[in-house]
Enzyme design. Sequence first.
Site, short mmCIF file in Angstrom:
data_model
loop_
_atom_site.label_atom_id
_atom_site.label_comp_id
_atom_site.label_asym_id
_atom_site.label_seq_id
_atom_site.Cartn_x
_atom_site.Cartn_y
_atom_site.Cartn_z
CE1 TYR A 1 6.70 40.52 -18.43
CE2 TYR A 1 7.95 40.45 -16.40
CZ TYR A 1 7.07 39.87 -17.28
OH TYR A 1 6.57 38.62 -17.02
CE LYS B 1 6.21 62.75 -16.35
NZ LYS B 1 7.47 62.95 -15.63
CD GLN C 1 11.10 62.73 -13.52
OE1 GLN C 1 10.73 63.90 -13.69
NE2 GLN C 1 11.44 61.95 -14.51
CD GLU D 1 12.35 52.23 -20.85
OE1 GLU D 1 13.24 51.82 -21.61
OE2 GLU D 1 12.42 52.16 -19.61
CD GLN E 1 19.65 52.89 -14.67
OE1 GLN E 1 18.76 53.44 -15.34
NE2 GLN E 1 19.39 51.99 -13.76
CG HIS F 1 23.71 46.24 -11.37
ND1 HIS F 1 23.57 45.67 -10.12
CD2 HIS F 1 22.48 46.29 -11.92
CE1 HIS F 1 22.30 45.37 -9.92
NE2 HIS F 1 21.61 45.73 -11.01
CB ALA G 1 10.38 43.16 -11.35
CG HIS H 1 11.74 46.41 -21.27
ND1 HIS H 1 12.39 47.25 -20.41
CD2 HIS H 1 11.89 46.96 -22.50
CE1 HIS H 1 12.92 48.25 -21.08
NE2 HIS H 1 12.62 48.11 -22.35
N GLY I 1 15.97 41.83 -13.76
CA GLY I 1 14.99 42.43 -12.83
C GLY I 1 15.65 42.59 -11.47
P1 FAD Z 1 22.28 41.29 -14.89
O1 FAD Z 1 22.87 41.49 -16.23
O2 FAD Z 1 22.02 39.91 -14.45
O3 FAD Z 1 23.25 42.03 -13.83
C1 FAD Z 1 22.87 42.20 -12.48
C2 FAD Z 1 24.12 42.15 -11.59
O4 FAD Z 1 24.67 40.83 -11.60
C3 FAD Z 1 25.26 43.07 -12.02
O5 FAD Z 1 25.90 43.50 -10.87
C4 FAD Z 1 26.15 42.17 -12.87
O6 FAD Z 1 27.50 42.62 -12.90
C5 FAD Z 1 26.00 40.85 -12.10
N1 FAD Z 1 26.16 39.67 -12.98
C6 FAD Z 1 25.72 39.53 -14.25
N2 FAD Z 1 25.97 38.29 -14.70
C7 FAD Z 1 26.59 37.64 -13.68
C8 FAD Z 1 27.11 36.32 -13.53
N3 FAD Z 1 27.05 35.44 -14.54
N4 FAD Z 1 27.67 35.97 -12.32
C9 FAD Z 1 27.76 36.86 -11.30
N5 FAD Z 1 27.29 38.14 -11.40
C10 FAD Z 1 26.72 38.51 -12.57
N6 FAD Z 1 13.60 46.35 -14.46
C11 FAD Z 1 12.34 45.87 -14.54
O7 FAD Z 1 11.84 45.30 -13.56
N7 FAD Z 1 11.59 45.99 -15.69
C12 FAD Z 1 12.10 46.60 -16.81
O8 FAD Z 1 11.40 46.70 -17.82
C13 FAD Z 1 13.42 47.13 -16.75
N8 FAD Z 1 13.99 47.73 -17.83
C14 FAD Z 1 15.29 48.18 -17.76
C15 FAD Z 1 15.87 48.75 -18.90
C16 FAD Z 1 17.19 49.23 -18.87
C17 FAD Z 1 17.81 49.84 -20.09
C18 FAD Z 1 17.93 49.15 -17.65
C19 FAD Z 1 19.33 49.70 -17.59
C20 FAD Z 1 17.36 48.57 -16.52
C21 FAD Z 1 16.04 48.07 -16.56
N9 FAD Z 1 15.44 47.47 -15.46
C22 FAD Z 1 14.16 46.99 -15.53
C23 FAD Z 1 16.18 47.36 -14.19
C24 FAD Z 1 16.97 46.03 -14.10
O9 FAD Z 1 16.07 44.94 -14.03
C25 FAD Z 1 17.83 46.08 -12.84
O10 FAD Z 1 18.84 47.04 -12.98
C26 FAD Z 1 18.39 44.74 -12.36
O11 FAD Z 1 18.90 44.92 -11.04
C27 FAD Z 1 19.53 44.18 -13.21
O12 FAD Z 1 19.10 43.70 -14.40
P2 FAD Z 1 20.16 43.23 -15.55
O13 FAD Z 1 19.38 42.64 -16.63
O14 FAD Z 1 21.09 44.33 -15.84
O15 FAD Z 1 20.93 42.09 -14.70
#
Ligand code: FAD
Length: 292
Positions: free
Chosen positions: A49, A275, A215, A17, A179, A152, A51, A77, A108
């Site tokens: 990406y 890196k 870190q 990544e 994660q 999460h 956010a 992303h 995000g």
């Molecule tokens: P979701 O899947 O929407 O989940 C977020 C929360 O809402 C969880 O608690 C989930 O249980 C809950 N939830 C999900 N669906 C529902 C529903 N229908 N009703 C009620 N609750 C629900 N962030 C960035 O800004 N840019 C990136 O490029 C980026 N890359 C990432 C890559 C990976 C592999 C990971 C693990 C995280 C990344 N993140 C990134 C961070 C991510 O945006 C955050 O963790 C964010 O808070 C949650 O994103 P998600 O897509 O998992 O959200």
Amino acid sequence: MKIIDILNNNTLMLSFEVFPPKTETAFESVKTATEEIAKLRPSFMSVTYGAGGGTSKYTLDIAKNIKERYGVPSLAHLTCVSSTKETVKQKINEIKAAGISNVMALRGDIPAGLENADRSNWDYKHAIDLIRELKESNPDFCIGGACYPEIHPESANQKEDILYLKEKVDAGCDFLTTQMFFDNNLLYNFLYKIREAGITVPVIPGIMPITNANQVDRAIKLSGSFVPQRFKSIVDKFGSDPDAMKQAGIAYATDQIIDLYANGITNVHVYSMNKPEVAMKIQSNLSDILGK
Ligand code: FAD
């Protein structure tokens, strides 16, 4: 090339990544770093990406360059929570125009100060909204989603988190990336539970090599990850010696990857954070296993 078609069940494959620059001035150095990583011929590279969308142009520039110049499949992303339908539609068209067919669809983080805001009129509340839209507008895209072995931070409990994860996958995720975690047992327990819940798509574990003591706090604050005593001892011992800490952090990540592979996991995503030297070292530590 779609990521779902290159995931492999026999031999270990690493993906890396990278993240886009925040400013135009940093673009060239980030591009060079990502090219050095692409030269390692990983199975794919993902480009994060910003956010708020601030670095979104660079996400695509970097993802396109990796793919076109080095033939490494790229995963762009895309986040949605602070965007409008119109902006997201435009971003999806840009991804398509860049010839990228793999999208990591994310919600995000909720912008600071809006954690308790009324979200009823937001265009996107969860990643599932974006996934549905991507699936409908571009059924040929390969779509990834995020998952959380240690739940999460906003989830009340793991049962609820996995319930929403199942809905998200059913909406159109082809694979999931986790994660970061520092204790592989957490991943094995998580996999057991999600398989039991009927989530069958491939799950790519995400491993973060911690290469300096600062870190550690940042990464843990961000992810809420549990830090095993074994890792804490490494930071206590080597944290004040940057070279030793880097070597120990890479060794720890390598060890996690070997354990994952020994337990049947063949695709591992490394949070290599622009890196190349870290990506190279991990790859060379595993050279006989990877056959590279
Ligand atoms: P979701 O899947 O929407 O989940 C977020 C929360 O809402 C969880 O608690 C989930 O249980 C809950 N939830 C999900 N669906 C529902 C529903 N229908 N009703 C009620 N609750 C629900 N962030 C960035 O800004 N840019 C990136 O490029 C980026 N890359 C990432 C890559 C990976 C592999 C990971 C693990 C995280 C990344 N993140 C990134 C961070 C991510 O945006 C955050 O963790 C964010 O808070 C949650 O994103 P998600 O897509 O998992 O959200």
